[in-house]
Scaffold this motif. Structure first.
Motif, PDB file in Angstrom:
ATOM      1  N   ARG A  64      14.067 -12.256 -34.883  1.00 26.09           N
ATOM      2  CA  ARG A  64      14.815 -13.668 -34.749  1.00 26.09           C
ATOM      3  C   ARG A  64      15.695 -13.269 -33.620  1.00 26.09           C
ATOM      4  NH1 ARG A  64      17.004 -16.476 -39.895  1.00 26.09           N
ATOM      5  NH2 ARG A  64      16.134 -15.348 -41.363  1.00 26.09           N
ATOM      6  N   VAL A  90      13.532 -15.964 -29.191  1.00 27.37           N
ATOM      7  CA  VAL A  90      12.840 -16.830 -29.712  1.00 27.37           C
ATOM      8  C   VAL A  90      13.617 -18.125 -29.727  1.00 27.37           C
ATOM      9  CG1 VAL A  90      12.551 -18.027 -32.031  1.00 27.37           C
ATOM     10  CG2 VAL A  90      11.949 -15.459 -31.961  1.00 27.37           C
ATOM     11  N   LEU A  91      14.755 -18.188 -29.397  1.00 29.10           N
ATOM     12  CA  LEU A  91      15.639 -19.455 -29.021  1.00 29.10           C
ATOM     13  C   LEU A  91      15.414 -19.649 -27.598  1.00 29.10           C
ATOM     14  CD1 LEU A  91      18.034 -21.236 -29.858  1.00 29.10           C
ATOM     15  CD2 LEU A  91      19.449 -19.432 -28.929  1.00 29.10           C
ATOM     16  N   LEU A 109      11.804 -21.745 -27.621  1.00 28.32           N
ATOM     17  CA  LEU A 109      12.114 -23.127 -28.171  1.00 28.32           C
ATOM     18  C   LEU A 109      12.740 -23.913 -27.223  1.00 28.32           C
ATOM     19  CD1 LEU A 109      13.009 -22.331 -31.934  1.00 28.32           C
ATOM     20  CD2 LEU A 109      10.982 -23.068 -31.084  1.00 28.32           C
ATOM     21  N   LEU A 137      11.332 -27.231 -25.230  1.00 22.16           N
ATOM     22  CA  LEU A 137      11.982 -28.629 -25.397  1.00 22.16           C
ATOM     23  C   LEU A 137      12.190 -29.181 -23.795  1.00 22.16           C
ATOM     24  CD1 LEU A 137      13.048 -30.819 -27.317  1.00 22.16           C
ATOM     25  CD2 LEU A 137      15.341 -29.481 -27.364  1.00 22.16           C
TER      26      LEU A 137
END
Length: 64
Positions: free
Chosen positions: A18, A22-23, A26, A30
């Motif tokens: 994590r 990964v952020l 995402l 978006l």
């Protein structure tokens, strides 16, 4: 248990990490979805302005 068996640490047992990468995936996904949505909205507004408006025939039309 045989002494040759190696213990697995919690860090080695994890399937993925994590954190920041990964952020970023995402957030980028978006943002890409928002850009595509905006593009479809603009395209839809352009189509609305180009459509011919058909009016129903009048009920009191003597020729009909």
């Amino acid at each position: 248990m045989p002494e040759t068996e190696r213990k697995t640490t919690p860090e080695e047992a994890r399937q993925g990490r994590r954190g920041f990468p990964v952020l970023m995936v995402l957030v980028c996904g978006l943002l890409l979805a928002a850009v595509v949505w905006w593009g479809v909205e603009v395209y839809g507004l352009m189509l609305d302005d180009q459509q011919a408006i058909e009016l129903p025939a009048a009920q009191d039309d003597p020729t009909g």
